[in-house]
Enzyme design. Sequence first.
Site, PDB file in Angstrom:
ATOM      1  N   HIS A 124    -119.939  77.062  46.637  1.00 27.24           N
ATOM      2  CA  HIS A 124    -120.618  78.303  47.026  1.00 27.24           C
ATOM      3  C   HIS A 124    -119.846  79.457  46.372  1.00 27.24           C
ATOM      4  O   HIS A 124    -118.631  79.367  46.186  1.00 27.24           O
ATOM      5  CB  HIS A 124    -120.544  78.417  48.548  1.00 27.24           C
ATOM      6  CG  HIS A 124    -121.324  79.538  49.154  1.00 27.24           C
ATOM      7  ND1 HIS A 124    -120.866  80.837  49.152  1.00 27.24           N
ATOM      8  CD2 HIS A 124    -122.512  79.561  49.795  1.00 27.24           C
ATOM      9  CE1 HIS A 124    -121.753  81.608  49.771  1.00 27.24           C
ATOM     10  NE2 HIS A 124    -122.761  80.861  50.177  1.00 27.24           N
ATOM     11  N   ASP A 201    -113.373  74.270  52.212  1.00 30.17           N
ATOM     12  CA  ASP A 201    -114.423  75.138  52.738  1.00 30.17           C
ATOM     13  C   ASP A 201    -115.306  74.273  53.645  1.00 30.17           C
ATOM     14  O   ASP A 201    -116.060  73.434  53.172  1.00 30.17           O
ATOM     15  CB  ASP A 201    -115.208  75.721  51.558  1.00 30.17           C
ATOM     16  CG  ASP A 201    -116.507  76.403  51.984  1.00 30.17           C
ATOM     17  OD1 ASP A 201    -116.841  76.375  53.182  1.00 30.17           O
ATOM     18  OD2 ASP A 201    -117.183  76.959  51.102  1.00 30.17           O
ATOM     19  N   GLN A 204    -120.164  74.038  55.765  1.00 27.99           N
ATOM     20  CA  GLN A 204    -121.302  73.124  55.950  1.00 27.99           C
ATOM     21  C   GLN A 204    -120.916  71.808  56.607  1.00 27.99           C
ATOM     22  O   GLN A 204    -121.768  70.933  56.766  1.00 27.99           O
ATOM     23  CB  GLN A 204    -121.975  72.828  54.597  1.00 27.99           C
ATOM     24  CG  GLN A 204    -122.614  74.020  53.929  1.00 27.99           C
ATOM     25  CD  GLN A 204    -123.793  74.592  54.721  1.00 27.99           C
ATOM     26  OE1 GLN A 204    -124.349  73.955  55.622  1.00 27.99           O
ATOM     27  NE2 GLN A 204    -124.170  75.811  54.395  1.00 27.99           N
ATOM     28  N   LYS A 227    -123.146  79.158  61.561  1.00 33.19           N
ATOM     29  CA  LYS A 227    -123.715  77.917  61.038  1.00 33.19           C
ATOM     30  C   LYS A 227    -123.497  76.775  62.021  1.00 33.19           C
ATOM     31  O   LYS A 227    -123.883  75.638  61.779  1.00 33.19           O
ATOM     32  CB  LYS A 227    -123.071  77.564  59.699  1.00 33.19           C
ATOM     33  CG  LYS A 227    -123.455  78.511  58.572  1.00 33.19           C
ATOM     34  CD  LYS A 227    -122.848  78.075  57.268  1.00 33.19           C
ATOM     35  CE  LYS A 227    -122.838  79.169  56.233  1.00 33.19           C
ATOM     36  NZ  LYS A 227    -124.142  79.413  55.606  1.00 33.19           N
ATOM     37  N   CYS A 365    -126.535  80.791  46.582  1.00 34.80           N
ATOM     38  CA  CYS A 365    -125.183  81.292  46.283  1.00 34.80           C
ATOM     39  C   CYS A 365    -124.353  80.213  45.589  1.00 34.80           C
ATOM     40  O   CYS A 365    -123.150  80.074  45.841  1.00 34.80           O
ATOM     41  CB  CYS A 365    -124.451  81.778  47.534  1.00 34.80           C
ATOM     42  SG  CYS A 365    -125.316  83.089  48.388  1.00 34.80           S
TER      43      CYS A 365
HETATM   44  N1  PMP Z   1    -119.317  78.139  51.762  1.00 34.53           N
HETATM   45  C1  PMP Z   1    -120.399  77.379  51.955  1.00 34.53           C
HETATM   46  C2  PMP Z   1    -120.372  75.941  51.522  1.00 34.53           C
HETATM   47  C3  PMP Z   1    -121.520  77.941  52.580  1.00 34.53           C
HETATM   48  O1  PMP Z   1    -122.609  77.199  52.776  1.00 34.53           O
HETATM   49  C4  PMP Z   1    -121.494  79.290  52.986  1.00 34.53           C
HETATM   50  C5  PMP Z   1    -122.691  79.956  53.634  1.00 34.53           C
HETATM   51  N2  PMP Z   1    -123.924  79.711  52.980  1.00 34.53           N
HETATM   52  C6  PMP Z   1    -120.335  80.037  52.763  1.00 34.53           C
HETATM   53  C7  PMP Z   1    -119.266  79.418  52.158  1.00 34.53           C
HETATM   54  C8  PMP Z   1    -120.220  81.454  53.189  1.00 34.53           C
HETATM   55  O2  PMP Z   1    -120.237  81.526  54.571  1.00 34.53           O
HETATM   56  P1  PMP Z   1    -120.465  82.916  55.325  1.00 34.53           P
HETATM   57  O3  PMP Z   1    -121.691  83.522  54.713  1.00 34.53           O
HETATM   58  O4  PMP Z   1    -120.672  82.518  56.745  1.00 34.53           O
HETATM   59  O5  PMP Z   1    -119.239  83.729  55.109  1.00 34.53           O
END
Ligand code: PMP
Length: 407
Positions: A124, A201, A204, A227, A365
């Site tokens: 991401h 990270d 997910q 999430k 993203c």
């Molecule tokens: N890393 C991953 C793998 C994600 O899926 C996301 C959210 N789509 C993020 C980071 C960023 O998380 P947040 O928007 O809650 O800061």
Amino acid sequence: NPVLDVDKIRKDFPVLAQKVHGKPLVYLDNAATTQKPNAVIERVRKFDSEEYGTVRRGAYKMSEGSTRMYEEARQKVADLLGTPDRNEIIFTSGTTQSVNLVAQSYGRKFLNEGDEVIISQIEHHANIVPWQMITEEKGAKLKIIPCNDKGELLMEEYEKLLSTKTKVVAVNHVSNALGTINPIKEIIDLGHKAGAVVLIDGAQSTPHMSLNVRELDCDFYTFSGHKMYGPTGIGGVYGKMDVLKSMPPYVTGGDMIRQVTFEKTTFNEPPSRFEAGTPPISQAIGLAAAIEYMQAVGIDKIAEYEHQLLEYGTRLLENIDGLRIIGTAENKASILSFYHDLVHPHDMVTLVDQDGIAVRGGHHCAQPTMQRFKVPATTRASVSFYNKFEELDVLAESIRKAIKVFS
Ligand code: PMP
């Protein structure tokens, strides 16, 4: 004998009873954000209406109570992630801020010219851009672990990238664009052998599987409350205490200091060193309620049921003519990303929305992942334990209809 009583579970989530365009809502954008159970909504309402006060400052009853509950929330996260030391949990606004914290604090102190940071091809942007910024600033290099056509990281390529120059390895546990579950234990152990610290990270993974950061032995593990059935604006990062203690503050101001004079400021120990300012208090209390809810349902049961949903959905989508599933790793969680040559994902999303279905279309993203698979975007359906098999039938039928419109 079903793993979970989903009809009963769905009654806990008021949003799910809605109709959209006259059709029952089919909510399949759980990888973007999850819906909240009454237990969370009610806990926050009660806290805000009866118990709210600032934390760590006032010695009066409301503040003492808030402080206690805020620290209990930290304890809940520590239990979930598998550390006995709750001070290893730093609250942030979510994974984005967590990665920035580690990149700006650990990276700024420990990265030097010529050093290397390894990330993967399927990250991401939140786990790419902070590393890009700090490596550029420090004259360090960013190295990328490539993946195969299924979306699985090439471990032998990873091993080749590792060297004494590697200072940080940062990869996701589960890819939000593909659903790949990465072999993080192996990634962590190999990273450590090279002398690097390893950040995972977990944005997910935390909603979908049991975890133990102590067994994994990672140095950092990030998560986002929204999430995992909790509020927005709260999340955090687990860090090994000795690593956290070696790190300078990232954001500075109130609450993170020991003593301030105009000549010199000394800083608090972790976690407060990294929690400058008034934190998201109600949100932390809500997150604790979300974790309690997930634990009551049973995280292993959640994992098992969601795996069945994913397999069922995969079979349905595989049977749709011309539909390409993007991300076909052996080990996957929650995510069904797909592409059809005739229907741009944005059109797909708009058309299935007419049938009450909420899915995401775009690059998620994760533009480098889209580039790897040579698609401009994908449509992504991501399941939660409150989804039903029948909802995936509705999705598959609606996708067929959308394809017909463009054929
Ligand atoms: N890393 C991953 C793998 C994600 O899926 C996301 C959210 N789509 C993020 C980071 C960023 O998380 P947040 O928007 O809650 O800061």
